[in-house]
Design a protein around this motif. Sequence first.
Motif, PDB file in Angstrom:
ATOM      1  N   LYS A 116      44.780  55.689  38.957  1.00 34.53           N
ATOM      2  CA  LYS A 116      44.945  54.535  39.853  1.00 34.53           C
ATOM      3  C   LYS A 116      43.699  53.649  39.785  1.00 34.53           C
ATOM      4  N   VAL A 117      43.818  52.475  40.396  1.00 38.03           N
ATOM      5  CA  VAL A 117      42.727  51.497  40.313  1.00 38.03           C
ATOM      6  C   VAL A 117      41.832  51.547  41.548  1.00 38.03           C
ATOM      7  N   PHE A 118      40.542  51.464  41.286  1.00 35.94           N
ATOM      8  CA  PHE A 118      39.580  51.160  42.341  1.00 35.94           C
ATOM      9  C   PHE A 118      38.941  49.824  41.947  1.00 35.94           C
ATOM     10  N   ALA A 119      39.322  48.757  42.643  1.00 34.85           N
ATOM     11  CA  ALA A 119      38.664  47.464  42.389  1.00 34.85           C
ATOM     12  C   ALA A 119      37.335  47.529  43.138  1.00 34.85           C
ATOM     13  N   GLY A 120      36.356  48.131  42.484  1.00 36.30           N
ATOM     14  CA  GLY A 120      35.168  48.629  43.196  1.00 36.30           C
ATOM     15  C   GLY A 120      34.070  47.622  43.439  1.00 36.30           C
ATOM     16  N   GLU A 121      33.981  46.588  42.619  1.00 33.73           N
ATOM     17  CA  GLU A 121      32.959  45.562  42.835  1.00 33.73           C
ATOM     18  C   GLU A 121      33.561  44.246  42.408  1.00 33.73           C
ATOM     19  N   TYR A 122      33.722  43.341  43.342  1.00 36.11           N
ATOM     20  CA  TYR A 122      34.190  42.015  42.948  1.00 36.11           C
ATOM     21  C   TYR A 122      33.717  40.972  43.939  1.00 36.11           C
ATOM     22  N   ALA A 123      33.618  39.769  43.448  1.00 34.53           N
ATOM     23  CA  ALA A 123      33.294  38.613  44.286  1.00 34.53           C
ATOM     24  C   ALA A 123      33.566  37.378  43.445  1.00 34.53           C
ATOM     25  N   CYS A 124      33.984  36.335  44.107  1.00 35.51           N
ATOM     26  CA  CYS A 124      34.265  35.075  43.426  1.00 35.51           C
ATOM     27  C   CYS A 124      33.076  34.142  43.603  1.00 35.51           C
ATOM     28  N   HIS A 125      32.562  33.645  42.504  1.00 36.64           N
ATOM     29  CA  HIS A 125      31.509  32.638  42.652  1.00 36.64           C
ATOM     30  C   HIS A 125      31.417  31.758  41.418  1.00 36.64           C
ATOM     31  N   GLU A 126      30.950  30.564  41.655  1.00 34.35           N
ATOM     32  CA  GLU A 126      30.698  29.631  40.566  1.00 34.35           C
ATOM     33  C   GLU A 126      29.227  29.787  40.222  1.00 34.35           C
ATOM     34  N   GLY A 164      25.566  29.624  39.537  1.00 31.43           N
ATOM     35  CA  GLY A 164      24.602  28.545  39.541  1.00 31.43           C
ATOM     36  C   GLY A 164      24.982  27.354  40.391  1.00 31.43           C
ATOM     37  N   LYS A 165      26.103  27.464  41.099  1.00 38.05           N
ATOM     38  CA  LYS A 165      26.529  26.302  41.876  1.00 38.05           C
ATOM     39  C   LYS A 165      26.522  26.576  43.367  1.00 38.05           C
ATOM     40  N   LYS A 166      27.464  27.398  43.777  1.00 37.71           N
ATOM     41  CA  LYS A 166      27.624  27.601  45.210  1.00 37.71           C
ATOM     42  C   LYS A 166      27.775  29.092  45.471  1.00 37.71           C
ATOM     43  N   TRP A 167      27.450  29.485  46.666  1.00 40.91           N
ATOM     44  CA  TRP A 167      27.498  30.905  46.986  1.00 40.91           C
ATOM     45  C   TRP A 167      28.080  31.061  48.380  1.00 40.91           C
ATOM     46  N   ASN A 168      28.939  32.011  48.526  1.00 44.22           N
ATOM     47  CA  ASN A 168      29.497  32.326  49.843  1.00 44.22           C
ATOM     48  C   ASN A 168      30.124  31.120  50.539  1.00 44.22           C
ATOM     49  N   HIS A 169      30.568  30.164  49.747  1.00 39.66           N
ATOM     50  CA  HIS A 169      31.230  29.015  50.349  1.00 39.66           C
ATOM     51  C   HIS A 169      32.696  29.367  50.615  1.00 39.66           C
ATOM     52  N   PHE A 170      33.294  28.579  51.481  1.00 39.06           N
ATOM     53  CA  PHE A 170      34.652  28.897  51.921  1.00 39.06           C
ATOM     54  C   PHE A 170      35.637  29.013  50.752  1.00 39.06           C
ATOM     55  N   GLU A 171      35.541  28.091  49.824  1.00 34.14           N
ATOM     56  CA  GLU A 171      36.534  28.053  48.745  1.00 34.14           C
ATOM     57  C   GLU A 171      36.599  29.383  47.984  1.00 34.14           C
ATOM     58  N   ALA A 172      35.427  29.960  47.731  1.00 38.43           N
ATOM     59  CA  ALA A 172      35.406  31.246  47.009  1.00 38.43           C
ATOM     60  C   ALA A 172      36.170  32.302  47.798  1.00 38.43           C
ATOM     61  N   SER A 173      35.969  32.306  49.091  1.00 38.50           N
ATOM     62  CA  SER A 173      36.633  33.337  49.900  1.00 38.50           C
ATOM     63  C   SER A 173      38.146  33.115  49.910  1.00 38.50           C
ATOM     64  N   LEU A 174      38.551  31.851  49.854  1.00 40.18           N
ATOM     65  CA  LEU A 174      39.989  31.542  49.839  1.00 40.18           C
ATOM     66  C   LEU A 174      40.644  32.109  48.572  1.00 40.18           C
ATOM     67  N   TYR A 175      39.925  32.000  47.460  1.00 41.68           N
ATOM     68  CA  TYR A 175      40.498  32.484  46.207  1.00 41.68           C
ATOM     69  C   TYR A 175      40.459  34.015  46.136  1.00 41.68           C
ATOM     70  N   GLU A 176      39.489  34.593  46.815  1.00 41.12           N
ATOM     71  CA  GLU A 176      39.518  36.061  46.933  1.00 41.12           C
ATOM     72  C   GLU A 176      40.762  36.475  47.723  1.00 41.12           C
ATOM     73  N   ALA A 177      41.029  35.739  48.797  1.00 42.67           N
ATOM     74  CA  ALA A 177      42.221  36.052  49.615  1.00 42.67           C
ATOM     75  C   ALA A 177      43.478  35.933  48.760  1.00 42.67           C
ATOM     76  N   ALA A 178      43.522  34.892  47.932  1.00 42.21           N
ATOM     77  CA  ALA A 178      44.697  34.684  47.073  1.00 42.21           C
ATOM     78  C   ALA A 178      44.851  35.869  46.116  1.00 42.21           C
ATOM     79  N   PHE A 179      43.744  36.239  45.498  1.00 37.22           N
ATOM     80  CA  PHE A 179      43.765  37.346  44.540  1.00 37.22           C
ATOM     81  C   PHE A 179      44.192  38.658  45.220  1.00 37.22           C
ATOM     82  N   MET A 180      43.758  38.836  46.441  1.00 37.34           N
ATOM     83  CA  MET A 180      44.013  40.107  47.131  1.00 37.34           C
ATOM     84  C   MET A 180      45.494  40.334  47.439  1.00 37.34           C
ATOM     85  N   THR A 181      46.283  39.258  47.400  1.00 42.36           N
ATOM     86  CA  THR A 181      47.733  39.479  47.571  1.00 42.36           C
ATOM     87  C   THR A 181      48.237  40.424  46.474  1.00 42.36           C
ATOM     88  N   ASP A 182      47.574  40.366  45.325  1.00 44.97           N
ATOM     89  CA  ASP A 182      48.001  41.218  44.207  1.00 44.97           C
ATOM     90  C   ASP A 182      47.612  42.678  44.436  1.00 44.97           C
TER      91      ASP A 182
END
Length: 657
Positions: free
Chosen positions: A455-465, A467-485
């Motif tokens: 089985k899968v352990f998605a053990g370390e992940y984070a969305c970021h651009e 050199g650009k932005k960090w912990n901004h809302f948009e990244a978290s939104l795309y994590e939420a989108a991905f997590m539906t999977d």
Amino acid sequence: MNLKSLLPIALFACLTCYGQSHVMDIQTNKIGVPVPKTMYGLFFEDINYAADGGLYGELVKNRSFEFPQHFMGWKTFGNVELKDDGPFKRCPHYAELSYPGHNERRTGIQNEGYFGIGVLKGEDYRFSVWAKAPQGSAKIRIQLIDESSMEDRQEFTSEDLNITSSEWKKYEIVIKSPRTDNKSNLRIYLVGNSTVDLEHVSLFPVNTFKNRPNGMRRDLGQALADEHPGVLRFPGGCIVEGTELATRYQWKNTIGPVENRPINENRWEFTFDNRFFPDYFQSFGLGFFEYFQLAEDIGAEPLPVLNVGMVCQYQNWEKESAHVPVNDLNPYIQDCLDLIQFANGDTTTVWGKKRAEMGHPAPFNLKMIAVGNEQWGDFYFKRLEPFVKAIKKAYPKIQIVGSSGPDPDGKNFEAGWNAMRKLKADLVDEHFYRNETWFLSHGLRYESYDRKGPKVFAGEYACHETGKKWNHFEASLYEAAFMTDLERNADMVYLSSYAPLFAHIEGWQWRPDLIWFDNVRMFKSCSYYVQQMYAMNKGTNVLPMKMDGKFIAGQDGQDGLFASSVYDKDTRTVIVKVINTYNAPQSVSLNLLGMKSGKDAATITLTSKDMDAENTLDNPEKIIPVNGSATTINGAKCSVINDELPAKTFRLYKIKR
Ligand code: AHR
């Protein structure tokens, strides 16, 4: 409301599109695979001053004078000498304070803490020290000071402590702080002429998380509990591996009395030359006993990661000789077996007894162990094999987590999965620190995975651009989108965790991070709230959900919509998660097939008009989930929720039967 007049609308919505709406069909009667309780978890590593200087409550840096530069973190003044015949074998150094030769002079030591010592107004702090006075008695003064103060006096607390014996003894006093100070220092100086020896100088909040002695900073511990994690993976990350074998993480060094735990270098001290921190060491005050206890305190399954006889592959590129020869792995394998005994063995076993002596006679009920952190290639596969054999032989029920390396695809990743299948690992740890495009285009990652293997352990992940932005809302939104999977594939994905978890605002090496803090405050990132929304609403079983017969994962024609749904058998609630990643509002109709008398939905919404917005220490709740409601229309065929989802929004609907 006249229900009869709404019936045709609801019926229409069940049959076809609702106006311009995206019609999503949720089969509320087709209770699918269970959602593992462990599904959404936490990964803790001592990076970014997450442990010493962060979660671990200790406020004094280099409390045992064991850093290679023995007075690092301390200012010394007057007549101070370093000695090395102290009472703790593995931490032998201590400071001797003697008369400085004139009554007007002073002898003392001053600790700077981690970017200062943070204290809160009205809170109690326990100062403790191991001390002896060679002449039989001596006196020290203990002060919290503000060196930059323009006031009359630098100190804002001051207490005297009499040292009453020529033998080593532990002394304690409780100090109440009259003010909140993010950057105070601890000053200790000799009063009178008699020499005093000081070892393991500690300042600890009395009110730790769950009031544990040697415990965790309360606000940070609570933030972990509030995330409702199913699993806690620890202690890393790359610190498991070490730069060379001598600096790998060795759990046996991290248990027993804290005074006798030898320090270790923290490899994050020097990993990035643009941000390096020469004073970053691991005190192991937060050691394996504390990790297990923390997992228990926050209701998470413990998942320790142990060294597989390998050092960091990034720092020892393709260098076979850097790792332990396969034939010499026995001590490493034994470490794993002993750890399982430490966690689960009864109190008559060697290691179970040690756990009991530390205050936890009941087993910690360990079910999984990871062997190797982020390893790849034959170096790893051939070393892992004897571990798997030995662990499965001694503890057939313990699940083994193997690694698929640092990338979420490619040659090493494929080879990793193949090897894990062959070795019969139970779970495979995948790591993906990727950009926004990647997250948006991987909404169907796990559908095609072979269900027969590990089985899968998605053990370390984070969305970021990068050199650009960090912990901004948009990244978290795309994590939420991905997590539906993740959710849709709960039969395949058993565990997951965002990474890294913590970061000191002045001491970070790696970002983005889930929770940020300084010495007195903290804030939760938007990503934290995404994780929390999932973890608190994971339900018990997956429900089939589709739009136009397709999974809702930002596919062609789906206008950037992502969605998944679960049922919570215990509360008889259907929970639907919908993410609009599009730049415009979108109408959605949720057809709750199989439900005809649903209650109005409670909603939780995370959104922001500004994609670059983020929470900060000064504005910690700029973006937080907001509770609301949505009307459920009960039709002859099914219940329906029609909603307009604002642009760039994560909304969760909870409908009780
Ligand atoms: O989370 C930061 C680091 O990323 C971890 O230590 C390592 O496993 C990965 O490379």
